[in-house]
Each structure stands twice: as C-alpha cells, then as structure tokens.
Scaffold this active site. Structure first.
Site, PDB file in Angstrom:
ATOM      1  N   TYR A  32       0.911  -1.264   0.218  1.00  0.00           N
ATOM      2  CA  TYR A  32      -0.662   0.293  -0.257  1.00  0.00           C
ATOM      3  C   TYR A  32       0.772   1.547  -0.349  1.00  0.00           C
ATOM      4  O   TYR A  32       0.486   2.304  -0.423  1.00  0.00           O
ATOM      5  CB  TYR A  32      -0.671  -0.083   1.729  1.00  0.00           C
ATOM      6  N   HIS A  36       1.478   4.478  -2.302  1.00  0.00           N
ATOM      7  CA  HIS A  36       0.537   5.699  -2.346  1.00  0.00           C
ATOM      8  C   HIS A  36       2.173   5.939  -2.785  1.00  0.00           C
ATOM      9  O   HIS A  36       1.742   7.865  -3.203  1.00  0.00           O
ATOM     10  CB  HIS A  36       0.481   6.055  -1.077  1.00  0.00           C
ATOM     11  N   TRP A  91      -8.121   1.456  -9.770  1.00  0.00           N
ATOM     12  CA  TRP A  91      -6.797   1.896  -8.652  1.00  0.00           C
ATOM     13  C   TRP A  91      -8.088   1.248  -7.453  1.00  0.00           C
ATOM     14  O   TRP A  91      -7.254   0.748  -7.090  1.00  0.00           O
ATOM     15  CB  TRP A  91      -7.075   2.909  -8.440  1.00  0.00           C
TER      16      TRP A  91
END
Lengths: 121, 121
Positions: A32, A36, A91
């Site tokens: 994650y 990001h 996404w």
C-alpha cells in the site's frame, strides 16, 4: 439566488473538509505504501477534476487516516463523476483487498467518515 | 501580507502539515467534545500566534485525529512559545486527564505524530 454576471457557479463554491479512517489489511502495508508513493497520474488527475485538493493520507500502525478538501459547488456530483472514472475504478480494484473497512453497517461508505469536533482557520 | 522587502522572514516561510492521534480517556468524550465546541479565545489566539492554521480535530469512537498546518519559518520556536503560553498551559491541564496517549516510548510526544503516506495539493 439570482443569476450572477460572471461564472454562474463561482458564487456557490464552498469548501468542505472531509476526514476518514480505514484499516490496512493484514500484511499489505508495504505494498500500500509503495503504491501510494507513485499514485497513477490518471488517478491524481481525476481527483483534481473532482475538485479535491490538499489531500493527505496518514498511517498509524494498521490504520489509515485521510484528510481532504473539496472546493466546488456540487460535492455529490463530483464524487459520482470520480466513481465513474475508469482509472479510478482500476485503482480502487487494486486498493480494495489492501484495506479493511471499519464501517458499522453495510450501508456506510468504504472509508468511515469522521466527526469534526474542532476547527480553527 | 505579500512578501515585504523589509521582512527577512518572509522568504523562509514554509508550510508544514502535521497529523496526530490520541485516545479519549474512558468516560470523558462528552466533556471533551463540549469544551472543544467553545475553546477558550486565549487558546485560539495563542495557536494563531504560533502560526498554526487550518487546524481540525476529528473523532472516531474513542480515538481523536488532528490535522493542522504550520506556516512560518521556525516550527520548533513557535511550539516552544506555545508551550510557554499561560492559557495554553491551563488548557492542557484540563485536557490531559481526558486523553490517553498512544506513544510507544516515554520520549514520544503526547499526541503521536502520524506518517504521511500520500499527498496531493
């Protein structure tokens, strides 16, 4: 309100601050965070088109906290457009298994919206 | 407002976003929320003097999340001044028993500062 001389939308632009919380799925934090650091440009562009600004996501152990500002005249319409954006949909497909919603009921949103208890401009 | 020729600080002003988390002490939520609906004016003034802007506190059950922006040239000096402000000290004395710190070590700050994992302007 009556018709305005310039941009008919400009006088209805409002600022809305939105904060949310969601959990990281077990074992997915690293992935994650990596994704990001380089969010797809199409996703960033779609957020900007939806009038989302000053958007930050923070982490505390297994919990993610988001803060964003919406500056526009129709938050719901902007969110609906965002939800129809193909890159955003892809996404979200990637993000969904990395997150664990904290919603209390099935009708609550994926990210749980927080209650503002204080604000100073 | 705009950069002043005579002000040596204006060109060093930077924006710093700070997010933090802390828990509410058991049974103190109602009082905490009530006090935050009418924060003492001296406390608000001290925050502004310390160049803190766009400061929000959110709640999720027993957890508080803060988001604020510091616009100035010396964050540490502003925080040190704030900590010396008498009204702020009294406010913190009232707040302390209503909050339960989540710090991992005794040296961590009272509010745990969060890791930013994403930002879009």
């Amino acid at each position: 309100m009556g018709a305005d001389v310039g941009d008919p939308r400009s006088d209805r632009t409002t600022l809305r601050r939105i904060a949310g919380v969601i959990a990281l799925a077990d074992g997915r934090a690293e992935e994650y965070l990596r994704l990001h650091r380089e969010v797809w440009p199409e996703v960033l562009a779609a957020l900007s088109r939806a009038n989302i600004t000053n958007y930050s996501i923070y982490r505390h152990d297994g919990v993610l906290f988001s803060y964003l500002e919406h500056r526009g005249d129709d938050y719901e319409a902007d969110m609906a457009s965002l939800a129809e954006d193909p890159a955003t949909q892809r996404w979200w497909e990637v993000m969904t298994p990395m997150q664990r919603t904290l919603r209390a009921t099935p009708d609550d949103p994926w990210w749980t919206e927080l209650e503002e208890v204080f604000h100073l401009d």
